[in-house]
Design an enzyme around this catalytic site. Structure first.
Site, PDB file in Angstrom:
ATOM      1  CE  LYS A 111      -4.347  -1.421   0.094  1.00 55.11           C
ATOM      2  NZ  LYS A 111      -4.454  -2.654   0.788  1.00 55.11           N
ATOM      3  CE  LYS A 194      -7.881 -13.158  -7.157  1.00 51.82           C
ATOM      4  NZ  LYS A 194      -7.830 -13.425  -5.700  1.00 51.82           N
ATOM      5  CE  LYS A 197     -15.765  -7.252  -4.378  1.00 53.59           C
ATOM      6  NZ  LYS A 197     -14.918  -8.356  -3.886  1.00 53.59           N
TER       7      LYS A 197
END
Length: 329
Positions: A111, A194, A197
């Site tokens: 992050k 995969k 979102k």
């Protein structure tokens, strides 16, 4: 009986990968274990979620969980911020969490690298908040993905540290819940991996029939097999993998035979796949819409869920306060 806890961030809609992955297993699991499912709105705030949309996202995820089969009369489903004990235990646990170990977590470093202008304290203490979610219910098992395994290990570290520091055997060391062969992995439509979102490669449970057809027709394939029994390219293999989850065995066998004999028409394959996905998604979508529009039902679900969650967590926090020496006069 196992105590299982699972949370989901309210950052988007559920897709076929969620449904055929953990969610269908949760629906079965709720009858065999004591399950707590929560919507992690505190966790979402670490990335400065738009406050104008946060409540709507919570409502969407709640409606989708219920529409997919989570039964609030069997399991406990609640909104994280409705349970004040979450924040209190997170604070108490933070007294025994060391800055160095938090800074070394892979998710924190990732992050920081991606968002150097938003390195907030919430990101640093994310594993402590996650540990509080788990330890509040003294959960024995937690379904986690690869990206959360390190956080679950830290939860076990915090539990051991607390027990050793105060000479008690209070917190269990929660173990990862592995669905094994029951966990179906649904790939994305772009042929790269995969369904997700953020990858913009998924079929969502709230998608209309027409949106589903358009998305599937744009799915990545190739120019077609050039000789009998050619190996499948990644894109075509992904389509067959999705078909394994939603189509009948006869349909799958038909198109595999067409591919093996170089007679396959990808347009026909995609049209069939789209209709088979619609058969799965349409009933769920209709339930989602009905639940979202039933404000009184949603209020009852979150109220009852919060009450059940607070009953469990209040016992834990009261005992933690006593163990740590925080006692009334």
């Amino acid at each position: 009986m196992d105590i299982v806890l699972s949370g989901i961030r309210p950052t988007g809609q559920l897709h076929l990968g969620n449904y055929f992955g953990a969610l269908r297993n949760f629906v079965r699991m709720q009858y065999d274990a004591k399950c707590y499912f929560f919507i992690a709105d505190y966790h979402a705030m670490t990335t400065h979620t738009d406050p104008a949309h946060l409540h709507d996202h919570v409502k969407t995820i709640l409606s989708e969980y219920l529409a997919a089969g989570i039964n609030p009369d069997i399991a406990t489903i609640y909104v994280q911020s409705d349970v004040p004990q979450v924040a209190e235990l997170s604070l108490l646990l933070s007294m025994h969490a060391y800055v160095g170990e938090l800074e070394r977590t892979a998710s924190f470093k990732d992050k920081v690298r991606k968002n150097p202008n938003n390195v907030n304290a919430g990101l640093l203490t994310y594993p402590v908040l996650m540990a509080a979610d788990i330890l509040l219910h003294r959960a024995t098992h937690v379904p986690v993905g690869k990206d959360q395994e390190q956080h679950l290990e830290l939860t076990r570290v915090f539990a051991r540290r607390f027990n050793n520091m105060y000479g008690v055997d209070f917190f269990p060391e929660s173990q990862p819940y592995n669905f094994g062969a029951d966990l179906v992995k649904i790939p994305g439509l772009d042929g790269t991996g995969k369904m997700g979102k953020s990858e913009n490669n998924g079929i969502f449970l709230a998608d209309s029939d027409e949106v589903i057809r358009k998305k599937v027709m744009r799915a990545v394939t190739d120019t077609g097999p050039t000789e009998p029994n050619s190996p499948l390219s990644d894109g075509v293999a992904n389509i067959f993998t999705i078909m394994e989850a939603v189509s009948s065995p006869d349909t799958i066998a038909y198109f595999r035979e067409k591919y093996a004999t170089c007679e396959i028409r990808y347009g026909d394959l995609k049209k069939q796949l789209a209709e088979d996905i619609i058969k799965v998604v349409a009933p769920i979508r209709e339930r989602i819409e009905a639940i979202r529009n039933d404000e009184s039902y949603l209020r009852r679900v979150v109220r009852d869920g919060a009450e059940k969650a607070r009953e469990s967590t209040d016992r834990t926090v009261s005992e933690v306060r006593r163990i740590m020496g925080i006692r009334p006069f």
